[in-house]
Design a protein around this motif. Structure first.
Motif, PDB file in Angstrom:
ATOM      1  N   THR A   1       0.829  -1.215   0.000  1.00  0.00           N
ATOM      2  CA  THR A   1       0.000   0.000   0.000  1.00  0.00           C
ATOM      3  C   THR A   1       0.859   1.258   0.000  1.00  0.00           C
ATOM      4  OG1 THR A   1      -0.150  -0.166   2.412  1.00  0.00           O
ATOM      5  CG2 THR A   1      -2.002  -1.052   1.131  1.00  0.00           C
ATOM      6  N   GLY A   2       0.300   2.319  -0.552  1.00  0.00           N
ATOM      7  CA  GLY A   2       0.951   3.628  -0.473  1.00  0.00           C
ATOM      8  C   GLY A   2       1.454   4.167  -1.796  1.00  0.00           C
ATOM      9  N   TRP A   3       1.559   3.313  -2.814  1.00  0.00           N
ATOM     10  CA  TRP A   3       2.101   3.762  -4.090  1.00  0.00           C
ATOM     11  C   TRP A   3       0.992   4.257  -5.014  1.00  0.00           C
ATOM     12  CZ3 TRP A   3       7.041   4.737  -4.888  1.00  0.00           C
ATOM     13  CH2 TRP A   3       7.972   4.146  -4.037  1.00  0.00           C
ATOM     14  N   VAL A   4       1.185   5.455  -5.573  1.00  0.00           N
ATOM     15  CA  VAL A   4       0.239   6.057  -6.504  1.00  0.00           C
ATOM     16  C   VAL A   4       1.015   6.557  -7.721  1.00  0.00           C
ATOM     17  CG1 VAL A   4      -1.392   6.716  -4.703  1.00  0.00           C
ATOM     18  CG2 VAL A   4       0.416   8.316  -5.374  1.00  0.00           C
ATOM     19  N   VAL A   5       0.288   7.025  -8.720  1.00  0.00           N
ATOM     20  CA  VAL A   5       0.899   7.596  -9.928  1.00  0.00           C
ATOM     21  C   VAL A   5       0.537   9.066  -9.988  1.00  0.00           C
ATOM     22  CG1 VAL A   5       1.036   7.467 -12.437  1.00  0.00           C
ATOM     23  CG2 VAL A   5       0.715   5.375 -11.105  1.00  0.00           C
TER      24      VAL A   5
ATOM     25  N   GLN B   1       4.515   9.295 -12.939  1.00  0.00           N
ATOM     26  CA  GLN B   1       5.615   8.765 -12.154  1.00  0.00           C
ATOM     27  C   GLN B   1       5.084   8.112 -10.874  1.00  0.00           C
ATOM     28  OE1 GLN B   1       8.908   8.783 -13.120  1.00  0.00           O
ATOM     29  NE2 GLN B   1       8.059   9.572 -15.041  1.00  0.00           N
ATOM     30  N   PRO B   2       5.707   7.025 -10.410  1.00  0.00           N
ATOM     31  CA  PRO B   2       5.280   6.411  -9.152  1.00  0.00           C
ATOM     32  C   PRO B   2       5.708   7.276  -7.968  1.00  0.00           C
ATOM     33  CG  PRO B   2       7.245   5.310  -9.967  1.00  0.00           C
ATOM     34  CD  PRO B   2       6.838   6.302 -11.023  1.00  0.00           C
ATOM     35  N   VAL B   3       4.797   7.477  -7.046  1.00  0.00           N
ATOM     36  CA  VAL B   3       5.066   8.308  -5.857  1.00  0.00           C
ATOM     37  C   VAL B   3       4.543   7.566  -4.633  1.00  0.00           C
ATOM     38  CG1 VAL B   3       4.558  10.480  -4.686  1.00  0.00           C
ATOM     39  CG2 VAL B   3       4.957  10.466  -7.160  1.00  0.00           C
ATOM     40  N   PHE B   4       5.310   7.587  -3.560  1.00  0.00           N
ATOM     41  CA  PHE B   4       4.877   6.940  -2.323  1.00  0.00           C
ATOM     42  C   PHE B   4       4.188   7.960  -1.427  1.00  0.00           C
ATOM     43  CE2 PHE B   4       5.537   5.467   2.067  1.00  0.00           C
ATOM     44  CZ  PHE B   4       4.914   4.224   1.971  1.00  0.00           C
ATOM     45  N   ASP B   5       2.968   7.628  -0.993  1.00  0.00           N
ATOM     46  CA  ASP B   5       2.188   8.479  -0.103  1.00  0.00           C
ATOM     47  C   ASP B   5       2.106   7.793   1.260  1.00  0.00           C
ATOM     48  OD1 ASP B   5       0.363   9.987   1.286  1.00  0.00           O
ATOM     49  OD2 ASP B   5      -1.194   9.954  -0.258  1.00  0.00           O
ATOM     50  N   PRO B   6       2.868   8.260   2.250  1.00  0.00           N
ATOM     51  CA  PRO B   6       2.895   7.596   3.560  1.00  0.00           C
ATOM     52  C   PRO B   6       1.517   7.487   4.201  1.00  0.00           C
ATOM     53  CG  PRO B   6       4.666   9.208   3.383  1.00  0.00           C
ATOM     54  CD  PRO B   6       3.774   9.424   2.204  1.00  0.00           C
TER      55      PRO B   6
END
Length: 450
Positions: free
Chosen positions: A197-201, A206-211
């Motif tokens: 969980t936590g990975w978005v586009v 681009q892939p970005v991690f949302d804590p």
């Protein structure tokens, strides 16, 4: 083991299975040379120079596939498909391109509305190419955070409290472990989904991690305890999967299936196919070096000396035809033919990829192959779609026809069929007889099965 000298059959088979087919020049250049030298040339070509192009957006707008309207999306997809087909025909590193196609099938991802779009699929295509003959562990790291994959298997929708299990399930079942034997349980899938969980586009694809979207709790995956590591946690999941005994055997099984023969459904740990076992052991020994595994596979006696058992995919057959005849593969009639044959690049039918082996030999695909041959002969009138009849061998010189199409020769049944046709059409003009021989050749078992 002594390095055998390559026969014409060796060259035709190796390039037919692993390099979109041989040409007449290939047969002449490599016959009589050390077989292993040809394998090494495929693995690490020495003559790439500046002619090997890598710009995947050369013919495709970077905004391709945004689906502002359906027509624009379809146009961009066709442009991407034609670009790749022509690259397959022209590349000076055909094994890398063949492996890019293999991984596209393995990590089957399709253009969809609204996402993943064509631009994302082109980015994924470059990712697959960059790791195609490199390291499988690095490929897994890249594909896990690939924007197209994050959308395709809903990883971008996965959030703490509502983790989506689609990617985790395919990670184990289709990408790394398989089910023969099955070494994972539903609990492993659920726990792995939490860890991912936590990975978005983002808006730049681009892939970005949302804590805030990440599940920070402790997980237990494949016997491992995984504590919260935020953006690094996906690495623990991959490490757990690739450390399983079934992982190298499964990847080896897929390589053997696609490039040599169908190893069958036997348990890959307790009753492995011998070549699958050796290729898998090489993957483990080299820490997932794909080239090392391919070297074991392509130089094996099972690969070189076994019967013809690889039913080539439509893309392989069509690209080889264009390559051997010296015409472009990036054109509309080729796309139509591949659609009719059931293989559209960037659009596999499901997460399991395209059919394999004899599934490609059906009344529908056979009719589509005949239609492609007919179009090849008639699209542009009497001169033929390829416009090459003046340069093709005489209709009766079947040895020259085999060489022109990158084959070592014809099976007696195939040759008998061709000669019967020539007798029946003795009164026809030479271009018609040549057209008939070409049609029979491109629909023969010799061409379809390597």
């Amino acid at each position: 083991m002594a390095d055998p000298l390559a026969s014409r059959h060796d060259v035709a088979r190796l390039l037919g299975r692993a390099a979109f087919g041989a040409t007449a020049a290939d047969l002449d250049a490599w016959t009589g040379k050390p077989y292993y030298e040809l394998v090494e040339h495929l693995l690490t070509p020495s003559d790439l120079g500046s002619l090997e192009f890598d710009d995947a957006t050369r013919l495709v707008d970077t905004a391709a596939g945004m689906y502002a309207d359906r027509e624009n999306g379809a146009f961009q997809l066709e442009q991407a498909q034609m670009w790749w087909l022509e690259r397959m025909r022209n590349t000076r590193w055909p094994l890398r391109e063949r492996m890019t196609l293999l991984w596209h099938d393995h990590f089957a991802t399709a253009v969809s509305q609204p996402w993943p779009d064509v631009a994302m699929l082109m980015t994924q295509n470059q990712t697959l190419r960059g790791h195609a003959v490199g390291n499988f562990e690095e490929l897994m790291k890249a594909i896990t955070l690939d924007p197209a994959m994050l959308h395709w298997l809903d990883g971008a929708l996965s959030v703490v409290g509502a983790s989506n299990e689609n990617f985790a399930r395919e990670l184990f079942e289709l990408f790394t472990l398989g089910t023969s034997p099955q070494q994972y349980a539903e609990t492993d899938i659920r726990e792995a989904a939490r860890a991912l969980t936590g990975w978005v586009v983002d808006g730049f694809n681009q892939p970005v991690f949302d804590p805030a979207r990440h599940d920070e709790g402790v997980k237990h995956v494949l016997g491992r305890r995984i504590v919260n590591r935020g953006a690094e946690e996906y690495l623990d999941v991959l490490d757990a999967a690739l450390a399983m005994p079934a992982a190298p055997r499964f990847v080896a099984w897929k390589l053997v299936q696609k490039l040599a023969y169908d190893p069958g459904p036997a348990d890959r740990l307790s009753q492995p196919d011998p070549l699958v076992a050796r290729v898998g052991d090489e993957l483990r020994r080299t820490h997932w070096d794909i080239s090392a595994a391919l070297r074991v596979l392509l130089t094996s006696e099972e690969f070189r000396l076994g019967p013809q058992r690889v039913v080539r995919q439509p893309v392989e057959q069509v690209v080889h035809a264009c390559k051997a005849l010296g015409v472009s593969a990036g054109r509309g009639p080729v796309l139509t033919a591949l659609t009719d044959m059931g293989q559209r690049l960037f659009d596999p039918p499901n997460v399991g990829g395209w059919p394999t082996a004899t599934e490609w030999i059906s009344p529908g695909t056979s009719l589509a192959r005949y239609a492609f041959s007919f179009d090849a002969n008639n699209e542009s009138g009497s001169a033929g779609f390829f416009g090459l009849f003046a340069t093709l061998p005489p209709s009766s010189d079947l040895t020259a026809w085999a060489a022109r199409l990158g084959l070592a020769g014809w099976h007696p049944n195939t040759e008998r069929t061709m000669r019967t046709f020539l007798v029946d059409r003795a009164a026809a003009d030479e271009a018609q007889r040549q057209a008939g021989v070409l049609m029979l050749a491109l629909n023969s078992p010799d061409w379809t099965v390597m």
